[in-house]
Design a protein around this motif. Structure first.
Motif, PDB file in Angstrom:
ATOM      1  N   GLY A   1     -88.529 -17.860 -42.856  1.00  0.00           N
ATOM      2  CA  GLY A   1     -88.081 -18.896 -41.940  1.00  0.00           C
ATOM      3  C   GLY A   1     -88.976 -20.126 -41.986  1.00  0.00           C
ATOM      4  O   GLY A   1     -88.485 -21.263 -42.023  1.00  0.00           O
ATOM      5  N   VAL A   2     -90.284 -19.921 -42.022  1.00  0.00           N
ATOM      6  CA  VAL A   2     -91.222 -21.038 -42.119  1.00  0.00           C
ATOM      7  C   VAL A   2     -91.010 -21.795 -43.428  1.00  0.00           C
ATOM      8  O   VAL A   2     -90.971 -23.042 -43.454  1.00  0.00           O
ATOM      9  CB  VAL A   2     -92.674 -20.525 -42.018  1.00  0.00           C
ATOM     10  CG1 VAL A   2     -93.653 -21.647 -42.345  1.00  0.00           C
ATOM     11  CG2 VAL A   2     -92.945 -19.956 -40.633  1.00  0.00           C
ATOM     12  N   ALA A   3     -90.852 -21.068 -44.536  1.00  0.00           N
ATOM     13  CA  ALA A   3     -90.671 -21.699 -45.847  1.00  0.00           C
ATOM     14  C   ALA A   3     -89.376 -22.509 -45.892  1.00  0.00           C
ATOM     15  O   ALA A   3     -89.351 -23.642 -46.407  1.00  0.00           O
ATOM     16  CB  ALA A   3     -90.670 -20.626 -46.938  1.00  0.00           C
ATOM     17  N   VAL A   4     -88.296 -21.966 -45.358  1.00  0.00           N
ATOM     18  CA  VAL A   4     -87.018 -22.681 -45.354  1.00  0.00           C
ATOM     19  C   VAL A   4     -87.116 -23.938 -44.507  1.00  0.00           C
ATOM     20  O   VAL A   4     -86.635 -25.015 -44.895  1.00  0.00           O
ATOM     21  CB  VAL A   4     -85.891 -21.756 -44.854  1.00  0.00           C
ATOM     22  CG1 VAL A   4     -84.621 -22.563 -44.586  1.00  0.00           C
ATOM     23  CG2 VAL A   4     -85.601 -20.656 -45.871  1.00  0.00           C
ATOM     24  N   GLY A   5     -87.740 -23.841 -43.336  1.00  0.00           N
ATOM     25  CA  GLY A   5     -87.874 -25.001 -42.477  1.00  0.00           C
ATOM     26  C   GLY A   5     -88.665 -26.123 -43.121  1.00  0.00           C
ATOM     27  O   GLY A   5     -88.251 -27.288 -43.097  1.00  0.00           O
ATOM     28  N   ILE A   6     -89.806 -25.782 -43.732  1.00  0.00           N
ATOM     29  CA  ILE A   6     -90.628 -26.800 -44.393  1.00  0.00           C
ATOM     30  C   ILE A   6     -89.881 -27.397 -45.576  1.00  0.00           C
ATOM     31  O   ILE A   6     -89.890 -28.611 -45.801  1.00  0.00           O
ATOM     32  CB  ILE A   6     -91.974 -26.188 -44.829  1.00  0.00           C
ATOM     33  CG1 ILE A   6     -92.792 -25.791 -43.588  1.00  0.00           C
ATOM     34  CG2 ILE A   6     -92.746 -27.163 -45.708  1.00  0.00           C
ATOM     35  CD1 ILE A   6     -94.080 -25.064 -43.916  1.00  0.00           C
TER      36      ILE A   6
ATOM     37  N   TRP B   1     -86.693 -27.670 -46.017  1.00  0.00           N
ATOM     38  CA  TRP B   1     -85.608 -28.534 -45.549  1.00  0.00           C
ATOM     39  C   TRP B   1     -86.126 -29.930 -45.188  1.00  0.00           C
ATOM     40  O   TRP B   1     -85.462 -30.936 -45.456  1.00  0.00           O
ATOM     41  CB  TRP B   1     -84.949 -27.891 -44.332  1.00  0.00           C
ATOM     42  CG  TRP B   1     -83.658 -28.531 -43.912  1.00  0.00           C
ATOM     43  CD1 TRP B   1     -83.488 -29.529 -43.013  1.00  0.00           C
ATOM     44  CD2 TRP B   1     -82.350 -28.189 -44.392  1.00  0.00           C
ATOM     45  NE1 TRP B   1     -82.161 -29.848 -42.883  1.00  0.00           N
ATOM     46  CE2 TRP B   1     -81.431 -29.039 -43.715  1.00  0.00           C
ATOM     47  CE3 TRP B   1     -81.863 -27.264 -45.309  1.00  0.00           C
ATOM     48  CZ2 TRP B   1     -80.060 -28.980 -43.948  1.00  0.00           C
ATOM     49  CZ3 TRP B   1     -80.495 -27.202 -45.525  1.00  0.00           C
ATOM     50  CH2 TRP B   1     -79.613 -28.052 -44.861  1.00  0.00           C
ATOM     51  N   ILE B   2     -87.324 -29.985 -44.612  1.00  0.00           N
ATOM     52  CA  ILE B   2     -87.911 -31.276 -44.228  1.00  0.00           C
ATOM     53  C   ILE B   2     -88.405 -32.042 -45.447  1.00  0.00           C
ATOM     54  O   ILE B   2     -88.124 -33.233 -45.622  1.00  0.00           O
ATOM     55  CB  ILE B   2     -89.075 -31.052 -43.233  1.00  0.00           C
ATOM     56  CG1 ILE B   2     -88.543 -30.446 -41.925  1.00  0.00           C
ATOM     57  CG2 ILE B   2     -89.808 -32.358 -42.956  1.00  0.00           C
ATOM     58  CD1 ILE B   2     -89.634 -29.955 -41.000  1.00  0.00           C
ATOM     59  N   VAL B   3     -89.128 -31.351 -46.333  1.00  0.00           N
ATOM     60  CA  VAL B   3     -89.722 -32.015 -47.493  1.00  0.00           C
ATOM     61  C   VAL B   3     -88.665 -32.562 -48.441  1.00  0.00           C
ATOM     62  O   VAL B   3     -88.819 -33.653 -49.010  1.00  0.00           O
ATOM     63  CB  VAL B   3     -90.656 -31.024 -48.236  1.00  0.00           C
ATOM     64  CG1 VAL B   3     -91.116 -31.613 -49.563  1.00  0.00           C
ATOM     65  CG2 VAL B   3     -91.856 -30.677 -47.365  1.00  0.00           C
ATOM     66  N   LEU B   4     -87.583 -31.837 -48.622  1.00  0.00           N
ATOM     67  CA  LEU B   4     -86.553 -32.221 -49.587  1.00  0.00           C
ATOM     68  C   LEU B   4     -85.494 -33.147 -49.001  1.00  0.00           C
ATOM     69  O   LEU B   4     -84.504 -33.445 -49.668  1.00  0.00           O
ATOM     70  CB  LEU B   4     -85.873 -30.972 -50.161  1.00  0.00           C
ATOM     71  CG  LEU B   4     -86.788 -30.036 -50.957  1.00  0.00           C
ATOM     72  CD1 LEU B   4     -86.046 -28.785 -51.376  1.00  0.00           C
ATOM     73  CD2 LEU B   4     -87.349 -30.760 -52.181  1.00  0.00           C
ATOM     74  N   ASP B   5     -85.690 -33.582 -47.760  1.00  0.00           N
ATOM     75  CA  ASP B   5     -84.714 -34.474 -47.125  1.00  0.00           C
ATOM     76  C   ASP B   5     -84.720 -35.828 -47.821  1.00  0.00           C
ATOM     77  O   ASP B   5     -85.752 -36.506 -47.889  1.00  0.00           O
ATOM     78  CB  ASP B   5     -85.065 -34.640 -45.642  1.00  0.00           C
ATOM     79  CG  ASP B   5     -84.083 -35.552 -44.923  1.00  0.00           C
ATOM     80  OD1 ASP B   5     -82.915 -35.610 -45.336  1.00  0.00           O
ATOM     81  OD2 ASP B   5     -84.497 -36.210 -43.945  1.00  0.00           O
TER      82      ASP B   5
ATOM     83  N   ASN C   1     -85.010 -23.318 -38.076  1.00  0.00           N
ATOM     84  CA  ASN C   1     -84.478 -24.385 -37.225  1.00  0.00           C
ATOM     85  C   ASN C   1     -85.474 -24.849 -36.172  1.00  0.00           C
ATOM     86  O   ASN C   1     -85.477 -26.011 -35.771  1.00  0.00           O
ATOM     87  CB  ASN C   1     -83.190 -23.911 -36.555  1.00  0.00           C
ATOM     88  CG  ASN C   1     -81.998 -23.959 -37.494  1.00  0.00           C
ATOM     89  OD1 ASN C   1     -82.162 -24.045 -38.706  1.00  0.00           O
ATOM     90  ND2 ASN C   1     -80.799 -23.868 -36.948  1.00  0.00           N
ATOM     91  N   LEU C   2     -86.346 -23.940 -35.714  1.00  0.00           N
ATOM     92  CA  LEU C   2     -87.385 -24.330 -34.768  1.00  0.00           C
ATOM     93  C   LEU C   2     -88.330 -25.345 -35.417  1.00  0.00           C
ATOM     94  O   LEU C   2     -88.674 -26.368 -34.805  1.00  0.00           O
ATOM     95  CB  LEU C   2     -88.162 -23.098 -34.310  1.00  0.00           C
ATOM     96  CG  LEU C   2     -89.407 -23.360 -33.462  1.00  0.00           C
ATOM     97  CD1 LEU C   2     -89.030 -24.063 -32.155  1.00  0.00           C
ATOM     98  CD2 LEU C   2     -90.149 -22.054 -33.176  1.00  0.00           C
ATOM     99  N   ILE C   3     -88.757 -25.084 -36.628  1.00  0.00           N
ATOM    100  CA  ILE C   3     -89.659 -26.000 -37.334  1.00  0.00           C
ATOM    101  C   ILE C   3     -88.983 -27.349 -37.556  1.00  0.00           C
ATOM    102  O   ILE C   3     -89.575 -28.426 -37.344  1.00  0.00           O
ATOM    103  CB  ILE C   3     -90.097 -25.378 -38.666  1.00  0.00           C
ATOM    104  CG1 ILE C   3     -90.998 -24.168 -38.402  1.00  0.00           C
ATOM    105  CG2 ILE C   3     -90.803 -26.396 -39.555  1.00  0.00           C
ATOM    106  CD1 ILE C   3     -91.354 -23.386 -39.638  1.00  0.00           C
ATOM    107  N   ILE C   4     -87.715 -27.308 -37.974  1.00  0.00           N
ATOM    108  CA  ILE C   4     -86.978 -28.560 -38.216  1.00  0.00           C
ATOM    109  C   ILE C   4     -86.798 -29.326 -36.912  1.00  0.00           C
ATOM    110  O   ILE C   4     -86.914 -30.559 -36.876  1.00  0.00           O
ATOM    111  CB  ILE C   4     -85.616 -28.250 -38.868  1.00  0.00           C
ATOM    112  CG1 ILE C   4     -85.821 -27.591 -40.228  1.00  0.00           C
ATOM    113  CG2 ILE C   4     -84.792 -29.524 -39.030  1.00  0.00           C
ATOM    114  CD1 ILE C   4     -84.555 -26.991 -40.819  1.00  0.00           C
ATOM    115  N   ALA C   5     -86.521 -28.613 -35.809  1.00  0.00           N
ATOM    116  CA  ALA C   5     -86.339 -29.273 -34.518  1.00  0.00           C
ATOM    117  C   ALA C   5     -87.628 -29.953 -34.056  1.00  0.00           C
ATOM    118  O   ALA C   5     -87.596 -31.072 -33.514  1.00  0.00           O
ATOM    119  CB  ALA C   5     -85.860 -28.260 -33.477  1.00  0.00           C
TER     120      ALA C   5
END
Length: 535
Positions: free
Chosen positions: A398-403, A405-409, A519-523
């Motif tokens: 979950g942490v890896a997916v959240g990070i 998602w942000i980095v590759l935006d 989603n928590l990290i992204i939020a």
């Protein structure tokens, strides 16, 4: 909720619910498309009767769906027999093709009409609309179930289903005939006075012209047409109340029940007053287009149909109105497949509505949250045995997916600016509600709803013995997840990891936890940079 029970839940009912949900989505898409992306003035087409009938098909389908839902709830044994016949039927590829061809023909006029003005080409559009209605209806009915299953259902209890559905089919005509009551001076006066009183809660200066049916504020006022008067809604609510009495005639206590009919009509009257006042207030404070669209007959029929179903639910819960407690089985509530799919379907329908009704779709996010929460609460008994635990691997993924998602935006930021501008126009209290809803939906509800559908249903449905079958299940569920989110690479990798987590221990809860953490990290990041389009 382990993967084994999920696989075992794909029983006969799953296909019935899947196709029914698809029909509901199609109905909403067609209604929204013809309401918000097209213009048809039947008076100017030269084919007034044909035009009115074709436009009424959406309302007829909506009422028939609602009546069928009441019947299915009231007669679970008949529904069980119908499902058995559906399950025993063979392939229906031809009917599927016929139905989809009909839906395509119904959407064709939207592509042909200049600037969405179907009325200007109605002499041409009437052919694909008519043929499409026939093909979509016939193909859909026989795709859902063979003719023998429908025949058995129609003959149940001496034709109960046939009688009720036939009445539902002509309810729009009955409601239109009831519009003559709008000329009744007392109805006009009380409706307008009630709406006037409601609007005075928001402003001192209110324009009221009951003679010409004008109502509103100096900044925004409307002329209320007869079909917006609420008489149609009163007729629909009264009809559903009588249908309920007919279906439950063996348990309803007469004459006590007749108290319900005037109360239901009065409630629909009050509801219409509040609806009129609310839409006019929205036209002044939020968006004139949103208010005008809300007066459209499709929106009105949807609102009053939901009101009628709510009244029926309340009546069912009052013991004083029944000689004995009616006990229709909670067929939908106890269906494992429905518990996996319905919350997602409700979420998608609510998303369509927010796209149709709000200047910026994300402004309606609280509506999506309310819809998801209601659907999940309805099926709460199905989720009680889910093995929730904080698996370290799920947390790490979950942490890896959240990070990631942000980095590759790589978005341009225009969407974020548009949403920020829309949010800036909200009062402080409205923004607070929106923000809390956005965070609750993003972190808690959306991960659960999406994982139930993509990993719980789709992955569980397609998975089977053999490496090829498992690869197909993972690939299909991942592709569908990526398509929904638009960002193919990031969503595809996330979907693949969530699928692996689900299959690793046979627990869908691992995928839900990982999705929530991501989603928590992204939020958190979205709040830091004030870009809520990230979530």
């Amino acid at each position: 909720m382990n993967i084994e029970p999920i696989l075992q839940s794909q029983q006969a009912s799953s296909r019935l619910w899947r196709v029914t949900l698809l029909f509901c989505v199609e109905l909403v898409v067609l209604a929204a498309s013809y309401q918000f992306f097209s213009v048809i003035e039947c008076q100017q087409t030269g084919l007034f009767g044909v035009c009115r009938f074709l436009r009424s098909l959406v309302a007829r389908a909506l009422v028939v769906f609602a009546a069928f839902a009441v019947l299915a709830w009231a007669r679970p044994q008949a529904l069980a027999e119908f499902r058995a016949a559906v399950d025993g039927a063979g392939g229906r590829g031809a009917w599927v093709a016929l139905h989809l061809a009909g839906v395509g023909l119904l959407l064709l006029p939207l592509l042909l009409a200049p600037d969405g003005n179907i009325g200007a080409i109605f002499h041409v559009a009437v052919w694909p609309m008519t043929l499409g209605s026939v093909l979509a209806g016939l193909g859909g009915v026989l795709w859902l179930a063979p003719a023998r299953a429908w025949r058995g259902l129609a003959l149940h209890e001496g034709g109960l289903f046939a009688i009720v559905l036939a009445v539902a089919l002509v309810l729009p005509d009955i409601a239109e005939m009831a519009q003559g009551l709008w000329d009744w001076q007392v109805v006009t006066q009380i409706t307008f006075e009630g709406a006037h009183w409601f609007l005075r809660l928001f402003a001192d200066t209110v324009i009221v012209d009951a003679t010409h049916y004008n109502l509103g504020f100096p900044e925004f006022n409307v002329n209320i047409a007869p079909q917006c008067s609420g008489v149609e809604g009163m007729a629909l609510v009264a009809a559903f109340t009588l249908i309920y009495a007919f279906i439950f005639r063996d348990t309803v206590r007469f004459p006590q029940f007749w108290v319900v009919l005037p109360l239901a009509v009065a409630l629909s009257w009050i509801f219409n007053i509040v609806r009129i006042g609310t839409l006019i207030w929205i036209g002044r404070a939020v968006s004139p287009d949103l208010a005008v669209n809300g007066f459209h007959s499709y929106a009105g029929w949807l609102a009053f149909t939901l009101l009628a179903l709510g009244i029926i639910w309340i009546v069912q819960a009052v013991p004083w109105l029944h000689r004995r407690t009616p006990a229709p089985a909670a067929v939908l509530r106890g269906d494992p497949t429905a518990a996996l799919l319905v919350p997602f379907a409700v979420f998608m329908l609510a998303s369509l509505l927010t796209h149709a009704f709000f200047p910026h779709p994300d402004l309606g996010y609280p509506l999506r949250v309310a819809a998801m929460a209601a659907a999940l609460w309805f099926f709460r008994s199905q989720y009680r045995h889910t093995g929730w635990r904080a698996d370290p691997l799920a947390l790490g993924i979950g942490v890896a997916v959240g990070i990631g998602w942000i980095v590759l935006d790589q978005r341009s930021g225009e969407d974020g600016m548009a949403l920020a501008a829309a949010l800036a126009g909200l009062p402080g209290w409205a923004f607070a509600i929106w923000l809390l809803s956005r965070l609750a939906g993003t972190i808690l509800l959306v991960p659960l709803v999406e994982e139930l559908a993509f990993r719980g249903y789709l992955l569980g449905r397609l998975d089977g013995p053999g490496l090829l079958r498992r690869a197909l299940a993972v690939g299909a569920s991942t592709a569908a997840f990526a398509t929904l989110h638009g960002r193919w690479l990031e969503a595809g990798v996330a979907g693949l990891l969530f699928a692996v987590l689900t299959l690793r221990q046979g627990r869908i809860s691992d995928a839900v936890v990982a999705h929530m953490v991501a989603n928590l990290i992204i939020a958190i990041w979205a709040m830091v940079v004030s870009d809520f389009t990230l979530i």
